[in-house]
Design an enzyme around this catalytic site. Structure first.
Site, PDB file in Angstrom:
ATOM      1  N   GLY A 144      19.362  27.397 -24.150  1.00  0.00           N
ATOM      2  CA  GLY A 144      19.613  28.652 -24.854  1.00  0.00           C
ATOM      3  C   GLY A 144      21.104  28.948 -24.816  1.00  0.00           C
ATOM      4  O   GLY A 144      21.912  28.095 -24.444  1.00  0.00           O
ATOM      5  N   GLU A 145      21.441  30.163 -25.181  1.00  0.00           N
ATOM      6  CA  GLU A 145      22.837  30.575 -25.237  1.00  0.00           C
ATOM      7  C   GLU A 145      23.454  30.522 -23.833  1.00  0.00           C
ATOM      8  O   GLU A 145      22.759  30.713 -22.832  1.00  0.00           O
ATOM      9  CB  GLU A 145      22.876  32.017 -25.782  1.00  0.00           C
ATOM     10  CG  GLU A 145      24.238  32.499 -26.223  1.00  0.00           C
ATOM     11  CD  GLU A 145      24.778  31.706 -27.434  1.00  0.00           C
ATOM     12  OE1 GLU A 145      24.025  31.509 -28.399  1.00  0.00           O
ATOM     13  OE2 GLU A 145      25.948  31.296 -27.354  1.00  0.00           O
ATOM     14  N   ARG A 178      32.565  15.697 -23.027  1.00  0.00           N
ATOM     15  CA  ARG A 178      31.926  16.969 -23.418  1.00  0.00           C
ATOM     16  C   ARG A 178      31.235  17.656 -22.247  1.00  0.00           C
ATOM     17  O   ARG A 178      30.985  18.854 -22.275  1.00  0.00           O
ATOM     18  CB  ARG A 178      30.925  16.729 -24.549  1.00  0.00           C
ATOM     19  CG  ARG A 178      29.771  15.831 -24.140  1.00  0.00           C
ATOM     20  CD  ARG A 178      28.752  15.558 -25.230  1.00  0.00           C
ATOM     21  NE  ARG A 178      27.876  14.469 -24.783  1.00  0.00           N
ATOM     22  CZ  ARG A 178      28.166  13.177 -24.986  1.00  0.00           C
ATOM     23  NH1 ARG A 178      29.251  12.832 -25.651  1.00  0.00           N
ATOM     24  NH2 ARG A 178      27.379  12.211 -24.522  1.00  0.00           N
ATOM     25  N   ASN A 179      30.890  16.862 -21.205  1.00  0.00           N
ATOM     26  CA  ASN A 179      30.166  17.415 -20.052  1.00  0.00           C
ATOM     27  C   ASN A 179      31.060  17.677 -18.864  1.00  0.00           C
ATOM     28  O   ASN A 179      30.560  17.885 -17.754  1.00  0.00           O
ATOM     29  CB  ASN A 179      29.040  16.456 -19.655  1.00  0.00           C
ATOM     30  CG  ASN A 179      27.926  16.450 -20.686  1.00  0.00           C
ATOM     31  OD1 ASN A 179      27.707  17.447 -21.376  1.00  0.00           O
ATOM     32  ND2 ASN A 179      27.255  15.327 -20.818  1.00  0.00           N
ATOM     33  N   ASP A 218      27.781  19.389 -16.280  1.00  0.00           N
ATOM     34  CA  ASP A 218      26.499  19.536 -16.965  1.00  0.00           C
ATOM     35  C   ASP A 218      25.564  18.416 -16.551  1.00  0.00           C
ATOM     36  O   ASP A 218      25.950  17.245 -16.623  1.00  0.00           O
ATOM     37  CB  ASP A 218      26.679  19.518 -18.484  1.00  0.00           C
ATOM     38  CG  ASP A 218      25.446  20.150 -19.115  1.00  0.00           C
ATOM     39  OD1 ASP A 218      25.516  21.295 -19.562  1.00  0.00           O
ATOM     40  OD2 ASP A 218      24.393  19.490 -19.079  1.00  0.00           O
ATOM     41  N   ASP A 268      24.824  10.848 -18.277  1.00  0.00           N
ATOM     42  CA  ASP A 268      25.495  11.434 -19.445  1.00  0.00           C
ATOM     43  C   ASP A 268      26.946  11.787 -19.152  1.00  0.00           C
ATOM     44  O   ASP A 268      27.424  12.857 -19.529  1.00  0.00           O
ATOM     45  CB  ASP A 268      24.715  12.672 -19.908  1.00  0.00           C
ATOM     46  CG  ASP A 268      25.060  13.050 -21.347  1.00  0.00           C
ATOM     47  OD1 ASP A 268      24.630  14.118 -21.808  1.00  0.00           O
ATOM     48  OD2 ASP A 268      25.791  12.269 -21.995  1.00  0.00           O
ATOM     49  N   ALA A 276      21.736  23.525 -24.247  1.00  0.00           N
ATOM     50  CA  ALA A 276      20.552  22.719 -24.577  1.00  0.00           C
ATOM     51  C   ALA A 276      19.320  23.606 -24.612  1.00  0.00           C
ATOM     52  O   ALA A 276      18.460  23.467 -25.467  1.00  0.00           O
ATOM     53  CB  ALA A 276      20.371  21.628 -23.532  1.00  0.00           C
ATOM     54  N   LEU A 306      29.480  31.937 -24.869  1.00  0.00           N
ATOM     55  CA  LEU A 306      30.377  30.783 -24.797  1.00  0.00           C
ATOM     56  C   LEU A 306      29.948  29.692 -25.765  1.00  0.00           C
ATOM     57  O   LEU A 306      30.736  28.845 -26.167  1.00  0.00           O
ATOM     58  CB  LEU A 306      30.389  30.214 -23.375  1.00  0.00           C
ATOM     59  CG  LEU A 306      31.117  31.040 -22.331  1.00  0.00           C
ATOM     60  CD1 LEU A 306      30.899  30.444 -20.952  1.00  0.00           C
ATOM     61  CD2 LEU A 306      32.592  31.118 -22.658  1.00  0.00           C
TER      62      LEU A 306
HETATM   63  C1  LIG Z   1      27.016  25.439 -19.294  1.00  0.00           C
HETATM   64  C2  LIG Z   1      28.468  25.549 -19.634  1.00  0.00           C
HETATM   65  O1  LIG Z   1      29.158  25.934 -18.439  1.00  0.00           O
HETATM   66  C3  LIG Z   1      30.448  26.446 -18.513  1.00  0.00           C
HETATM   67  C4  LIG Z   1      31.150  26.593 -19.709  1.00  0.00           C
HETATM   68  C5  LIG Z   1      32.445  27.122 -19.658  1.00  0.00           C
HETATM   69  C6  LIG Z   1      33.248  27.292 -20.901  1.00  0.00           C
HETATM   70  C7  LIG Z   1      32.915  26.579 -22.051  1.00  0.00           C
HETATM   71  C8  LIG Z   1      33.681  26.744 -23.204  1.00  0.00           C
HETATM   72  C9  LIG Z   1      34.779  27.602 -23.233  1.00  0.00           C
HETATM   73  C10 LIG Z   1      35.081  28.309 -22.073  1.00  0.00           C
HETATM   74  S1  LIG Z   1      36.428  29.366 -22.051  1.00  0.00           S
HETATM   75  C11 LIG Z   1      35.960  30.846 -21.382  1.00  0.00           C
HETATM   76  O2  LIG Z   1      37.397  28.787 -21.222  1.00  0.00           O
HETATM   77  O3  LIG Z   1      36.833  29.605 -23.425  1.00  0.00           O
HETATM   78  C12 LIG Z   1      34.334  28.163 -20.904  1.00  0.00           C
HETATM   79  C13 LIG Z   1      33.010  27.468 -18.432  1.00  0.00           C
HETATM   80  N1  LIG Z   1      32.317  27.308 -17.290  1.00  0.00           N
HETATM   81  C14 LIG Z   1      31.071  26.808 -17.296  1.00  0.00           C
HETATM   82  N2  LIG Z   1      30.398  26.619 -16.125  1.00  0.00           N
HETATM   83  C15 LIG Z   1      28.979  24.213 -20.136  1.00  0.00           C
HETATM   84  C16 LIG Z   1      29.168  23.187 -19.211  1.00  0.00           C
HETATM   85  C17 LIG Z   1      29.631  21.947 -19.664  1.00  0.00           C
HETATM   86  F1  LIG Z   1      29.773  20.940 -18.815  1.00  0.00           F
HETATM   87  C18 LIG Z   1      29.931  21.722 -21.008  1.00  0.00           C
HETATM   88  C19 LIG Z   1      29.783  22.763 -21.924  1.00  0.00           C
HETATM   89  C20 LIG Z   1      29.293  23.992 -21.493  1.00  0.00           C
HETATM   90  N3  LIG Z   1      29.134  24.969 -22.464  1.00  0.00           N
HETATM   91  N4  LIG Z   1      27.956  25.548 -22.797  1.00  0.00           N
HETATM   92  C21 LIG Z   1      28.233  26.378 -23.848  1.00  0.00           C
HETATM   93  C22 LIG Z   1      29.579  26.282 -24.154  1.00  0.00           C
HETATM   94  N5  LIG Z   1      30.140  25.373 -23.285  1.00  0.00           N
END
Ligand SMILES: C[C@@H](Oc1cc(-c2cccc(S(C)(=O)=O)c2)cnc1N)c1cc(F)ccc1N1NC=CN1
Length: 327
Positions: free
Chosen positions: A44-45, A169-170, A186, A165, A42, A38
């Site tokens: 890792g992947e 973005r979070n 996040d 924070d 912070a 995805l």
């Molecule tokens: C840790 C990660 O958690 C998630 C990301 C996505 C998620 C993030 C982006 C795109 C999609 S998708 C499958 O809808 O394209 C789903 C969906 N569900 C999560 N629980 C995250 C939480 C946040 F609050 C902000 C950004 C991210 N990330 N970390 C790496 C990329 N985003």
């Protein structure tokens, strides 16, 4: 698992109770299947994956998996674990749900509910009206997103948890389609995805300066009123459909601008009732800023005001530079 708990033994206090790692559900690694990346988190992947709740189950639950690389410092290990402990204690519809952890060996995993609408900032930018397609969103959609985040923030405030924070973005969406729910997702002072939003001040931790009030970036004072200030900037992000605040300004210019009383301008077409909430969140005196219960009342007022709801969305065309150009 135990070796990690010895040195710093991150017990975690929340809502007056103490928790340690053993309170987190263990996800058996063999019941987890990582399907695609995805993005870079912070630590890792971060992957999308499928989790077989019960071995015999045919159905698999979509999840998001934060990974901690094998070659991590003990500090990173503990930050990672603490983030899991933090998320594990929350129980609210507008806060991402922790499913469990795989901490038995490397790479360590934090397993979260998958919010398939992606992050709020990306969603807003994708939703900007284009000449071939007027925006799929209306003012009510935007306000409902703001209400969801404020409800999550109110829960954190009630539990005396300072997020530090709050930013678009979070936050993540359950879906991009109507009926979407926004969740705070996040808790790691995330340096996810938008690295440029953070500013290295004096070599210390990266700080999201453009989302911070003066008392935080000047004196390192963080209270729930810090999150209120950040929430005001999130309101601006939503109303501008995902612009970078203080566009074009370097962080140090933003600090001097804000300290001398400068503030973000209202985004084009931003209803005055909504801009009034933002500016109340940016009061120089923290105690004078509203609490999240009050913010929710004001947002409810906006949702009941026909003129506000009828305001059409317009993308930022000519953005006025809001900070002094001198260095
Ligand atoms: C840790 C990660 O958690 C998630 C990301 C996505 C998620 C993030 C982006 C795109 C999609 S998708 C499958 O809808 O394209 C789903 C969906 N569900 C999560 N629980 C995250 C939480 C946040 F609050 C902000 C950004 C991210 N990330 N970390 C790496 C990329 N985003």
């Amino acid at each position: 698992r135990n070796d990690l708990m010895t040195e710093t033994n991150p017990n975690y206090e929340f809502a007056g109770e103490r928790y340690t790692l053993k309170d987190l559900r263990d996800v058996p690694r063999e019941h987890l299947r990582l399907t695609r990346a995805l993005g870079q988190g912070a630590f890792g992947e971060v992957y999308e994956g499928l989790y077989k709740m019960r071995p015999g189950d045919a159905v698999e639950m979509p999840v998001a998996v934060k990974t901690l690389p094998e070659l991590s410092t003990l500090q990173a290990e503990n930050d990672f674990m603490l983030e899991a402990l933090i998320m594990g204690k929350f129980n609210h519809p507008n806060i991402v749900h922790l499913i469990g952890v795989c901490f038995d060996k490397h790479p360590r995993y934090i397993v979260l509910e998958l919010l398939s609408g992606g992050d709020l900032k990306t969603f807003l930018r994708e939703s900007r009206p284009r000449n071939d397609r007027p925006s799929a969103l209306n003012m009510k959609d935007l306000l409902m997103c703001c209400v969801d985040v404020a409800k999550g923030c109110k829960y954190l405030e009630e539990n005396r948890f300072i997020h530090r924070d709050i930013a678009a973005r979070n936050c993540l969406l359950t879906a991009k389609t109507p009926g979407r729910i926004v969740k705070i997702a996040d808790f790691g002072m995330a340096r996810e995805v938008y690295m440029s939003d953070y500013y290295r001040k004096g070599g210390k931790a990266m700080l999201p300066i453009k989302w911070m009030p003066p008392e935080a970036f000047l004196d390192g004072i963080f209270t729930t009123k810090t999150d209120v200030w950040s929430y005001g900037v999130l309101l601006w992000e939503v109303m501008s459909l995902g612009y970078m605040p203080y566009t074009g300004c370097a962080n140090r210019n933003v600090m001097s601008l804000v300290v001398s009383g400068g503030r973000l301008e209202p985004p084009p077409n931003c209803p005055s009732l909504v801009y009034a909430i933002m500016t109340s969140c940016w009061h120089p005196e923290p105690p004078q800023r509203p609490d999240f219960a009050t913010i929710l009342e004001k947002l409810a007022g906006c949702l009941q005001d026909p003129e506000t709801l009828a305001t059409p969305l317009k993308p930022m065309i000519g953005l006025t530079e809001s900070c002094s150009q001198d260095a």
